[in-house]
Design a protein around this motif. Structure first.
Motif, short mmCIF file in Angstrom:
data_model
loop_
_atom_site.label_atom_id
_atom_site.label_comp_id
_atom_site.label_asym_id
_atom_site.label_seq_id
_atom_site.Cartn_x
_atom_site.Cartn_y
_atom_site.Cartn_z
N LEU A 35 45.99 -5.24 43.25
CA LEU A 35 46.13 -6.34 44.21
C LEU A 35 46.70 -7.58 43.53
N ASP A 36 46.29 -7.81 42.29
CA ASP A 36 46.86 -8.93 41.53
C ASP A 36 48.37 -8.73 41.33
N ASN A 37 48.78 -7.48 41.13
CA ASN A 37 50.21 -7.20 41.01
C ASN A 37 50.95 -7.50 42.32
N LEU A 38 50.30 -7.24 43.45
CA LEU A 38 50.91 -7.56 44.74
C LEU A 38 51.00 -9.06 44.98
N VAL A 39 50.12 -9.82 44.34
CA VAL A 39 50.21 -11.28 44.40
C VAL A 39 51.48 -11.72 43.66
N LYS A 40 51.73 -11.11 42.53
CA LYS A 40 52.92 -11.47 41.72
C LYS A 40 54.22 -11.20 42.47
N THR A 41 54.20 -10.23 43.38
CA THR A 41 55.41 -9.91 44.15
C THR A 41 55.40 -10.55 45.54
N SER A 42 54.44 -11.44 45.77
CA SER A 42 54.33 -12.20 47.03
C SER A 42 54.01 -11.33 48.25
N VAL A 43 53.44 -10.16 48.03
CA VAL A 43 52.99 -9.33 49.15
C VAL A 43 51.61 -9.83 49.61
N LEU A 44 50.79 -10.24 48.64
CA LEU A 44 49.49 -10.83 48.91
C LEU A 44 49.44 -12.23 48.31
N LYS A 45 48.48 -13.00 48.78
CA LYS A 45 48.21 -14.27 48.13
C LYS A 45 46.71 -14.36 47.90
N VAL A 46 46.35 -15.10 46.88
CA VAL A 46 44.95 -15.33 46.56
C VAL A 46 44.48 -16.50 47.42
N GLU A 47 43.33 -16.30 48.05
CA GLU A 47 42.74 -17.35 48.88
C GLU A 47 41.24 -17.15 48.86
N PRO A 48 40.49 -18.20 48.56
CA PRO A 48 39.03 -18.03 48.50
C PRO A 48 38.49 -17.44 49.80
N PRO A 49 37.57 -16.50 49.68
CA PRO A 49 36.98 -15.91 50.88
C PRO A 49 36.13 -16.93 51.63
N ASP A 50 36.03 -16.73 52.93
CA ASP A 50 35.26 -17.61 53.79
C ASP A 50 34.30 -16.74 54.59
N GLN A 51 33.01 -17.03 54.49
CA GLN A 51 32.00 -16.21 55.15
C GLN A 51 32.19 -16.20 56.67
N GLY A 52 32.52 -17.34 57.25
CA GLY A 52 32.71 -17.41 58.70
C GLY A 52 33.87 -16.54 59.16
N GLU A 53 34.98 -16.60 58.41
CA GLU A 53 36.13 -15.75 58.75
C GLU A 53 35.77 -14.28 58.59
N PHE A 54 35.13 -13.94 57.49
CA PHE A 54 34.71 -12.56 57.24
C PHE A 54 33.82 -12.06 58.38
N ARG B 36 52.92 -11.39 54.15
CA ARG B 36 53.90 -11.10 55.19
C ARG B 36 53.65 -9.79 55.91
N GLN B 37 53.21 -8.80 55.22
CA GLN B 37 53.18 -7.44 55.75
C GLN B 37 51.78 -7.08 56.25
N ARG B 38 51.69 -6.84 57.54
CA ARG B 38 50.43 -6.54 58.20
C ARG B 38 49.78 -5.27 57.67
N PHE B 39 50.58 -4.25 57.40
CA PHE B 39 50.03 -2.94 57.04
C PHE B 39 49.47 -2.87 55.64
N VAL B 40 49.73 -3.87 54.80
CA VAL B 40 49.25 -3.83 53.42
C VAL B 40 47.72 -3.80 53.36
N VAL B 41 47.05 -4.28 54.39
CA VAL B 41 45.58 -4.23 54.39
C VAL B 41 45.10 -2.78 54.37
N PHE B 42 45.87 -1.87 54.98
CA PHE B 42 45.50 -0.46 54.96
C PHE B 42 45.75 0.15 53.58
#
Length: 142
Positions: free
Chosen positions: A6-25, A74-80
């Motif tokens: 997942l850190d590698n996907l951050v480097k390629t801008s597929v994911l971004k790091v963002e602190p988790p939020d209990q309310g959102e979760f 950007r990519q919705r399916f990456v969560v899967f």
């Protein structure tokens, strides 16, 4: 579970790091759980059940990703695809959801609405597993 992929996907801008939020979760888990319950209701049309099951899986997979402090850029399916790393899901399980994503796109963008009952059953089964694994994550650790 290694999060290095997942850190590698951050480097390629597929994911971004963002602190988790209990309310959102909690909101994502509630939304996913309610949709999953409705998707299991055989009184609903197969098309509705597919849509509910797909969106339940997406909400719960996103909750798992957010619990770990990541968000798709950007990519919705990456969560899967990330479920292997966020929840330890086997590739053959998350690939069912990847197939569901393709089917969903056909319905949304091309008007294709025929629901494969076997795929629906597989989505429901995998999403039930995801729901249990997400529930086992527990509260977000700050």
């Amino acid at each position: 579970m290694s999060l290095a992929p997942l850190d590698n996907l951050v480097k390629t801008s597929v994911l971004k790091v963002e602190p988790p939020d209990q309310g959102e979760f909690d909101g994502l888990v509630k939304l996913g759980t309610n949709r999953l319950k409705d998707a299991h209701n055989e009184a609903n049309s197969p098309e509705s059940r597919f849509d509910l099951a797909y969106n339940a899986a997406h909400s719960l997979a996103l909750a798992a990703m957010r619990w770990h402090g990541y968000r798709p850029d950007r990519q919705r399916f990456v969560v899967f695809q990330a479920l292997q790393h966020t929840l330890g899901l086997a590739p053959e399980q998350w690939r069912i959801l990847d197939k569901a994503h393709s089917t969903r796109n056909q319905a949304e963008y091309e008007g294709y609405a025929e629901v494969d009952e076997q795929l629906l059953a597989e989505i429901l089964k995998v999403t039930d597993i995801i729901r249990k694994k997400v529930a086992a994550l527990g509260p977000i650790q700050q």
